[in-house]
Design a protein around this motif. Structure first.
Motif, PDB file in Angstrom:
ATOM      1  N   GLU A   4     -88.389 -28.203  74.524  1.00 55.72           N
ATOM      2  CA  GLU A   4     -88.007 -29.907  74.459  1.00 55.72           C
ATOM      3  C   GLU A   4     -89.015 -30.896  74.267  1.00 55.72           C
ATOM      4  O   GLU A   4     -89.617 -31.665  73.691  1.00 55.72           O
ATOM      5  CB  GLU A   4     -87.277 -30.097  76.401  1.00 55.72           C
ATOM      6  CG  GLU A   4     -87.182 -31.891  76.152  1.00 55.72           C
ATOM      7  CD  GLU A   4     -85.944 -32.190  75.308  1.00 55.72           C
ATOM      8  OE1 GLU A   4     -85.760 -34.127  75.506  1.00 55.72           O
ATOM      9  OE2 GLU A   4     -85.486 -31.640  75.846  1.00 55.72           O
ATOM     10  N   ASN A  30     -86.568 -46.788  72.986  1.00 52.91           N
ATOM     11  CA  ASN A  30     -87.463 -45.112  73.719  1.00 52.91           C
ATOM     12  C   ASN A  30     -88.160 -44.894  72.590  1.00 52.91           C
ATOM     13  O   ASN A  30     -87.784 -45.376  71.286  1.00 52.91           O
ATOM     14  CB  ASN A  30     -86.778 -44.147  73.959  1.00 52.91           C
ATOM     15  CG  ASN A  30     -85.626 -43.272  73.181  1.00 52.91           C
ATOM     16  OD1 ASN A  30     -85.860 -43.417  72.254  1.00 52.91           O
ATOM     17  ND2 ASN A  30     -84.358 -42.767  73.348  1.00 52.91           N
ATOM     18  N   THR A  31     -88.599 -43.685  72.599  1.00 52.67           N
ATOM     19  CA  THR A  31     -89.887 -43.591  71.440  1.00 52.67           C
ATOM     20  C   THR A  31     -89.082 -42.976  70.520  1.00 52.67           C
ATOM     21  O   THR A  31     -89.681 -42.812  69.038  1.00 52.67           O
ATOM     22  CB  THR A  31     -91.138 -42.636  72.364  1.00 52.67           C
ATOM     23  OG1 THR A  31     -89.995 -41.583  72.691  1.00 52.67           O
ATOM     24  CG2 THR A  31     -92.268 -43.607  73.045  1.00 52.67           C
ATOM     25  N   ILE A  32     -88.315 -42.173  70.741  1.00 53.79           N
ATOM     26  CA  ILE A  32     -87.476 -41.279  69.080  1.00 53.79           C
ATOM     27  C   ILE A  32     -86.893 -42.918  68.782  1.00 53.79           C
ATOM     28  O   ILE A  32     -87.214 -42.187  67.355  1.00 53.79           O
ATOM     29  CB  ILE A  32     -86.474 -40.223  69.918  1.00 53.79           C
ATOM     30  CG1 ILE A  32     -86.798 -39.476  70.383  1.00 53.79           C
ATOM     31  CG2 ILE A  32     -85.832 -40.437  68.826  1.00 53.79           C
ATOM     32  CD1 ILE A  32     -87.926 -37.937  70.094  1.00 53.79           C
ATOM     33  N   VAL A  55     -89.913 -33.293  70.798  1.00 50.21           N
ATOM     34  CA  VAL A  55     -89.801 -34.653  71.519  1.00 50.21           C
ATOM     35  C   VAL A  55     -91.498 -34.625  69.865  1.00 50.21           C
ATOM     36  O   VAL A  55     -92.030 -36.011  69.642  1.00 50.21           O
ATOM     37  CB  VAL A  55     -90.233 -34.977  72.727  1.00 50.21           C
ATOM     38  CG1 VAL A  55     -91.071 -36.721  72.833  1.00 50.21           C
ATOM     39  CG2 VAL A  55     -88.592 -35.344  73.050  1.00 50.21           C
ATOM     40  N   TYR A  56     -92.549 -34.153  70.355  1.00 52.03           N
ATOM     41  CA  TYR A  56     -93.953 -34.238  70.176  1.00 52.03           C
ATOM     42  C   TYR A  56     -93.961 -34.247  68.742  1.00 52.03           C
ATOM     43  O   TYR A  56     -94.366 -35.315  67.579  1.00 52.03           O
ATOM     44  CB  TYR A  56     -94.665 -33.239  70.490  1.00 52.03           C
ATOM     45  CG  TYR A  56     -96.186 -33.327  70.151  1.00 52.03           C
ATOM     46  CD1 TYR A  56     -96.751 -34.135  70.923  1.00 52.03           C
ATOM     47  CD2 TYR A  56     -96.852 -32.345  68.716  1.00 52.03           C
ATOM     48  CE1 TYR A  56     -98.438 -34.081  69.851  1.00 52.03           C
ATOM     49  CE2 TYR A  56     -97.660 -32.279  68.565  1.00 52.03           C
ATOM     50  CZ  TYR A  56     -98.927 -33.440  68.950  1.00 52.03           C
ATOM     51  OH  TYR A  56     -99.827 -33.598  68.561  1.00 52.03           O
ATOM     52  N   HIS A 102     -82.688 -34.293  68.637  1.00 51.21           N
ATOM     53  CA  HIS A 102     -83.136 -35.831  68.885  1.00 51.21           C
ATOM     54  C   HIS A 102     -82.718 -36.667  67.577  1.00 51.21           C
ATOM     55  O   HIS A 102     -82.625 -38.326  68.231  1.00 51.21           O
ATOM     56  CB  HIS A 102     -84.669 -34.973  69.819  1.00 51.21           C
ATOM     57  CG  HIS A 102     -84.949 -34.676  70.707  1.00 51.21           C
ATOM     58  ND1 HIS A 102     -84.065 -35.302  71.826  1.00 51.21           N
ATOM     59  CD2 HIS A 102     -85.164 -33.564  71.275  1.00 51.21           C
ATOM     60  CE1 HIS A 102     -84.311 -34.630  73.000  1.00 51.21           C
ATOM     61  NE2 HIS A 102     -85.223 -33.826  72.443  1.00 51.21           N
ATOM     62  N   LEU A 110     -92.619 -37.869  67.239  1.00 51.11           N
ATOM     63  CA  LEU A 110     -93.928 -38.614  67.640  1.00 51.11           C
ATOM     64  C   LEU A 110     -94.810 -39.051  66.370  1.00 51.11           C
ATOM     65  O   LEU A 110     -96.000 -39.388  66.801  1.00 51.11           O
ATOM     66  CB  LEU A 110     -93.602 -38.624  69.496  1.00 51.11           C
ATOM     67  CG  LEU A 110     -93.275 -38.771  70.058  1.00 51.11           C
ATOM     68  CD1 LEU A 110     -93.557 -38.917  71.542  1.00 51.11           C
ATOM     69  CD2 LEU A 110     -92.166 -40.354  69.822  1.00 51.11           C
TER      70      LEU A 110
END
Length: 169
Positions: free
Chosen positions: A145, A2-4, A149-150, A32, A153
């Motif tokens: 949320e 996943n991206t994280i 995440v942003y 996260h 990333l």
């Protein structure tokens, strides 16, 4: 992957140790990253400074900055990130301040202001800071949320920008 997890691998490759200074996301950025196995070597600590007073006392945000720009501003996010770096052993700080719902006193719901601060050397005066403002849709938890995440990333993006900023003159 996943991206994280991809961001965590990027941080490992570039020896980045993170401190967060979170307001609106209230610890979700750190949480996260902590979800990734082995994150102990990537995360130093996390400050949740929700109130104006906490931003000032825990992170050193100047009252004048808050008065001039407001709590939801890139200027406040910048001072939060720099304060977090000063109070940790990290070489990367991510800060976030904003409003998740309609309670922002004129600031549109979903507005999030960020700063990513990279300590380029062992001296605090050699820090590159990048800021931006984004808006996210959804209810307050969806905004928080998406905002968390942003923030993670964007680490590779700003690290790549760092090369041009940190180049000696």
């Amino acid at each position: 992957m996943n991206t994280i997890t991809a961001t965590a691998h990027f941080m490992t490759r570039h020896e980045l140790l993170l401190v967060t200074a979170e307001s609106c996301t209230a610890g979700l950025i750190a949480s996260h990253l902590a979800d990734v196995p082995g994150a102990g070597h990537l995360l130093d600590c996390a400050f949740v400074a929700y109130s104006e007073s906490a931003k000032q006392h825990c992170l050193g945000v100047k009252e004048e900055t808050i008065r001039q720009y407001g709590l939801t501003s890139e200027e406040v996010a910048r001072e939060m990130a720099l304060g977090a770096l000063r109070n940790s052993r990290a070489n990367l700080a991510i800060s976030n301040t904003g409003v998740a719902d309609d309670s922002g006193g004129g600031t549109p719901a979903g507005t999030q202001c960020y700063a990513w601060a990279f300590q380029t050397h062992q001296r605090l005066d050699q820090v590159a800071v990048f800021t931006e403002t984004r808006r996210f849709d959804g209810d307050r938890n969806a905004v928080r949320e998406a905002g968390a995440v942003y923030a993670l990333l964007r680490v590779p993006h700003y690290y790549e920008q760092l090369a041009s900023v940190a180049a000696p003159e």
